[in-house]
Design a protein around this motif. Structure first.
Motif, PDB file in Angstrom:
ATOM      1  N   GLY A 143      -6.802 -14.254  -3.827  1.00 47.09           N
ATOM      2  CA  GLY A 143      -6.295 -14.710  -2.531  1.00 47.09           C
ATOM      3  C   GLY A 143      -4.968 -14.081  -2.184  1.00 47.09           C
ATOM      4  O   GLY A 143      -4.729 -13.697  -1.034  1.00 47.09           O
ATOM      5  N   THR A 144      -4.095 -13.955  -3.191  1.00 47.44           N
ATOM      6  CA  THR A 144      -2.810 -13.293  -2.980  1.00 47.44           C
ATOM      7  C   THR A 144      -3.017 -11.852  -2.543  1.00 47.44           C
ATOM      8  O   THR A 144      -2.368 -11.374  -1.611  1.00 47.44           O
ATOM      9  CB  THR A 144      -1.979 -13.340  -4.278  1.00 47.44           C
ATOM     10  OG1 THR A 144      -1.674 -14.695  -4.566  1.00 47.44           O
ATOM     11  CG2 THR A 144      -0.710 -12.539  -4.150  1.00 47.44           C
ATOM     12  N   SER A 145      -3.927 -11.172  -3.224  1.00 42.34           N
ATOM     13  CA  SER A 145      -4.219  -9.774  -2.875  1.00 42.34           C
ATOM     14  C   SER A 145      -4.744  -9.661  -1.450  1.00 42.34           C
ATOM     15  O   SER A 145      -4.362  -8.748  -0.715  1.00 42.34           O
ATOM     16  CB  SER A 145      -5.234  -9.187  -3.854  1.00 42.34           C
ATOM     17  OG  SER A 145      -4.744  -9.246  -5.163  1.00 42.34           O
ATOM     18  N   LEU A 146      -5.617 -10.579  -1.064  1.00 40.91           N
ATOM     19  CA  LEU A 146      -6.165 -10.574   0.286  1.00 40.91           C
ATOM     20  C   LEU A 146      -5.060 -10.744   1.333  1.00 40.91           C
ATOM     21  O   LEU A 146      -5.038 -10.031   2.348  1.00 40.91           O
ATOM     22  CB  LEU A 146      -7.218 -11.662   0.446  1.00 40.91           C
ATOM     23  CG  LEU A 146      -7.895 -11.767   1.802  1.00 40.91           C
ATOM     24  CD1 LEU A 146      -8.723 -10.514   2.080  1.00 40.91           C
ATOM     25  CD2 LEU A 146      -8.754 -13.003   1.871  1.00 40.91           C
ATOM     26  N   VAL A 147      -4.130 -11.659   1.078  1.00 39.78           N
ATOM     27  CA  VAL A 147      -3.029 -11.875   2.018  1.00 39.78           C
ATOM     28  C   VAL A 147      -2.160 -10.621   2.121  1.00 39.78           C
ATOM     29  O   VAL A 147      -1.811 -10.176   3.224  1.00 39.78           O
ATOM     30  CB  VAL A 147      -2.180 -13.098   1.590  1.00 39.78           C
ATOM     31  CG1 VAL A 147      -0.874 -13.151   2.363  1.00 39.78           C
ATOM     32  CG2 VAL A 147      -2.957 -14.380   1.771  1.00 39.78           C
ATOM     33  N   LEU A 148      -1.821 -10.026   0.971  1.00 41.50           N
ATOM     34  CA  LEU A 148      -0.947  -8.852   0.990  1.00 41.50           C
ATOM     35  C   LEU A 148      -1.628  -7.637   1.625  1.00 41.50           C
ATOM     36  O   LEU A 148      -0.989  -6.878   2.361  1.00 41.50           O
ATOM     37  CB  LEU A 148      -0.469  -8.530  -0.421  1.00 41.50           C
ATOM     38  CG  LEU A 148       0.468  -9.587  -1.030  1.00 41.50           C
ATOM     39  CD1 LEU A 148       0.823  -9.223  -2.458  1.00 41.50           C
ATOM     40  CD2 LEU A 148       1.712  -9.767  -0.179  1.00 41.50           C
ATOM     41  N   VAL A 149      -2.924  -7.456   1.373  1.00 48.30           N
ATOM     42  CA  VAL A 149      -3.658  -6.350   2.000  1.00 48.30           C
ATOM     43  C   VAL A 149      -3.744  -6.564   3.513  1.00 48.30           C
ATOM     44  O   VAL A 149      -3.580  -5.619   4.295  1.00 48.30           O
ATOM     45  CB  VAL A 149      -5.058  -6.193   1.366  1.00 48.30           C
ATOM     46  CG1 VAL A 149      -5.958  -5.308   2.203  1.00 48.30           C
ATOM     47  CG2 VAL A 149      -4.937  -5.650  -0.049  1.00 48.30           C
ATOM     48  N   SER A 150      -3.973  -7.810   3.928  1.00 44.86           N
ATOM     49  CA  SER A 150      -4.023  -8.109   5.364  1.00 44.86           C
ATOM     50  C   SER A 150      -2.674  -7.849   6.029  1.00 44.86           C
ATOM     51  O   SER A 150      -2.618  -7.330   7.141  1.00 44.86           O
ATOM     52  CB  SER A 150      -4.430  -9.564   5.593  1.00 44.86           C
ATOM     53  OG  SER A 150      -5.731  -9.790   5.125  1.00 44.86           O
ATOM     54  N   MET A 151      -1.611  -8.206   5.335  1.00 37.19           N
ATOM     55  CA  MET A 151      -0.284  -7.949   5.897  1.00 37.19           C
ATOM     56  C   MET A 151      -0.026  -6.451   6.017  1.00 37.19           C
ATOM     57  O   MET A 151       0.587  -6.004   6.980  1.00 37.19           O
ATOM     58  CB  MET A 151       0.794  -8.597   5.031  1.00 37.19           C
ATOM     59  CG  MET A 151       0.845 -10.094   5.190  1.00 37.19           C
ATOM     60  SD  MET A 151       2.259 -10.781   4.381  1.00 37.19           S
ATOM     61  CE  MET A 151       3.553 -10.081   5.382  1.00 37.19           C
ATOM     62  N   TYR A 152      -0.473  -5.693   5.037  1.00 39.21           N
ATOM     63  CA  TYR A 152      -0.293  -4.239   5.103  1.00 39.21           C
ATOM     64  C   TYR A 152      -1.139  -3.649   6.233  1.00 39.21           C
ATOM     65  O   TYR A 152      -0.701  -2.771   6.970  1.00 39.21           O
ATOM     66  CB  TYR A 152      -0.665  -3.598   3.768  1.00 39.21           C
ATOM     67  CG  TYR A 152      -0.524  -2.101   3.788  1.00 39.21           C
ATOM     68  CD1 TYR A 152       0.735  -1.513   3.755  1.00 39.21           C
ATOM     69  CD2 TYR A 152      -1.640  -1.273   3.872  1.00 39.21           C
ATOM     70  CE1 TYR A 152       0.880  -0.136   3.802  1.00 39.21           C
ATOM     71  CE2 TYR A 152      -1.509   0.096   3.913  1.00 39.21           C
ATOM     72  CZ  TYR A 152      -0.257   0.671   3.867  1.00 39.21           C
ATOM     73  OH  TYR A 152      -0.116   2.025   3.915  1.00 39.21           O
ATOM     74  N   ARG A 153      -2.353  -4.164   6.353  1.00 40.17           N
ATOM     75  CA  ARG A 153      -3.275  -3.653   7.383  1.00 40.17           C
ATOM     76  C   ARG A 153      -2.742  -3.937   8.782  1.00 40.17           C
ATOM     77  O   ARG A 153      -2.879  -3.127   9.687  1.00 40.17           O
ATOM     78  CB  ARG A 153      -4.653  -4.297   7.181  1.00 40.17           C
ATOM     79  CG  ARG A 153      -5.670  -4.011   8.238  1.00 40.17           C
ATOM     80  CD  ARG A 153      -6.243  -2.630   8.080  1.00 40.17           C
ATOM     81  NE  ARG A 153      -7.354  -2.433   8.991  1.00 40.17           N
ATOM     82  CZ  ARG A 153      -7.228  -1.958  10.220  1.00 40.17           C
ATOM     83  NH1 ARG A 153      -6.054  -1.641  10.682  1.00 40.17           N
ATOM     84  NH2 ARG A 153      -8.285  -1.794  10.981  1.00 40.17           N
ATOM     85  N   PHE A 154      -2.145  -5.109   8.969  1.00 37.69           N
ATOM     86  CA  PHE A 154      -1.616  -5.507  10.276  1.00 37.69           C
ATOM     87  C   PHE A 154      -0.093  -5.570  10.206  1.00 37.69           C
ATOM     88  O   PHE A 154       0.527  -6.576  10.539  1.00 37.69           O
ATOM     89  CB  PHE A 154      -2.194  -6.866  10.686  1.00 37.69           C
ATOM     90  CG  PHE A 154      -3.691  -6.881  10.749  1.00 37.69           C
ATOM     91  CD1 PHE A 154      -4.363  -6.230  11.766  1.00 37.69           C
ATOM     92  CD2 PHE A 154      -4.430  -7.536   9.774  1.00 37.69           C
ATOM     93  CE1 PHE A 154      -5.750  -6.231  11.816  1.00 37.69           C
ATOM     94  CE2 PHE A 154      -5.817  -7.540   9.818  1.00 37.69           C
ATOM     95  CZ  PHE A 154      -6.472  -6.890  10.833  1.00 37.69           C
ATOM     96  N   ARG A 155       0.544  -4.469   9.789  1.00 34.32           N
ATOM     97  CA  ARG A 155       1.998  -4.454   9.603  1.00 34.32           C
ATOM     98  C   ARG A 155       2.754  -4.689  10.900  1.00 34.32           C
ATOM     99  O   ARG A 155       3.866  -5.182  10.866  1.00 34.32           O
ATOM    100  CB  ARG A 155       2.533  -3.180   8.977  1.00 34.32           C
ATOM    101  CG  ARG A 155       1.724  -2.179   8.553  1.00 34.32           C
ATOM    102  CD  ARG A 155       2.430  -1.002   7.899  1.00 34.32           C
ATOM    103  NE  ARG A 155       1.841   0.222   8.398  1.00 34.32           N
ATOM    104  CZ  ARG A 155       0.680   0.666   7.998  1.00 34.32           C
ATOM    105  NH1 ARG A 155      -0.009   0.017   7.100  1.00 34.32           N
ATOM    106  NH2 ARG A 155       0.193   1.765   8.493  1.00 34.32           N
ATOM    107  N   GLU A 156       2.172  -4.340  12.017  1.00 34.47           N
ATOM    108  CA  GLU A 156       2.855  -4.554  13.295  1.00 34.47           C
ATOM    109  C   GLU A 156       3.105  -6.049  13.520  1.00 34.47           C
ATOM    110  O   GLU A 156       4.168  -6.433  14.004  1.00 34.47           O
ATOM    111  CB  GLU A 156       2.027  -3.965  14.434  1.00 34.47           C
ATOM    112  CG  GLU A 156       2.771  -3.866  15.739  1.00 34.47           C
ATOM    113  CD  GLU A 156       4.033  -3.018  15.636  1.00 34.47           C
ATOM    114  OE1 GLU A 156       5.051  -3.418  16.236  1.00 34.47           O
ATOM    115  OE2 GLU A 156       4.019  -1.980  14.949  1.00 34.47           O
ATOM    116  N   LEU A 157       2.143  -6.884  13.166  1.00 33.25           N
ATOM    117  CA  LEU A 157       2.340  -8.330  13.301  1.00 33.25           C
ATOM    118  C   LEU A 157       3.400  -8.833  12.331  1.00 33.25           C
ATOM    119  O   LEU A 157       4.182  -9.722  12.662  1.00 33.25           O
ATOM    120  CB  LEU A 157       1.028  -9.077  13.043  1.00 33.25           C
ATOM    121  CG  LEU A 157      -0.031  -8.993  14.134  1.00 33.25           C
ATOM    122  CD1 LEU A 157      -1.296  -9.696  13.688  1.00 33.25           C
ATOM    123  CD2 LEU A 157       0.492  -9.605  15.416  1.00 33.25           C
TER     124      LEU A 157
END
Length: 131
Positions: A41-55
């Motif tokens: 779950g942590t990895s999913l959150v961090l990957v999502s944050m990287y993917r949507f860095r503009e947000l």
């Protein structure tokens, strides 16, 4: 483990009974599986944050979620280490000892720090949302 057995729930007469090796193994397996899921779950959150860095750049709350995820990720890693660590450090003659192993102490400090950090990041996030 080879140290002192883990103590189970209070048995007859209020005395605690030691867990069998099978029961201890099941508890360690449950901890390992839950820590693995938490790390995923942590990895999913961090990957999502990287993917949507503009947000992440635009919203401060997103950065707080990232910090919370990092703290929870490290807590999961230290929980995984707990599966491999025996609680009692054996004495020189091979008998179970009373002092904790050095790895057990490192794990305890890591869990204390990162679980407390998780609570503080959650508080910061709640305060940010409240404003």
């Amino acid at each position: 483990g080879e140290g002192e057995p883990l103590m189970g729930l209070a048995g007859e007469g209020g005395r605690k009974t030691p867990l069998s090796l099978e029961e201890e193994w099941h508890l360690r397996l449950i901890v390992f599986v839950s820590a693995t899921l938490s790390l995923a779950g942590t990895s999913l959150v961090l990957v999502s944050m990287y993917r949507f860095r503009e947000l992440s750049k635009r919203f401060f709350a997103m950065r707080l979620i990232g910090y919370l995820a990092v703290a929870d990720g490290f807590a999961s890693i230290f929980n995984m280490c707990g599966v491999l660590v025996d609680t009692a450090y054996p004495a020189a003659d091979g008998a179970p000892g009373d002092s904790p192993s050095p790895l057990c102490e490192v794990q305890a400090v890591g869990l204390l720090y990162f679980n407390l950090a998780s609570i503080f990041w959650t508080s910061c996030f709640a305060r940010t949302l409240y404003r």
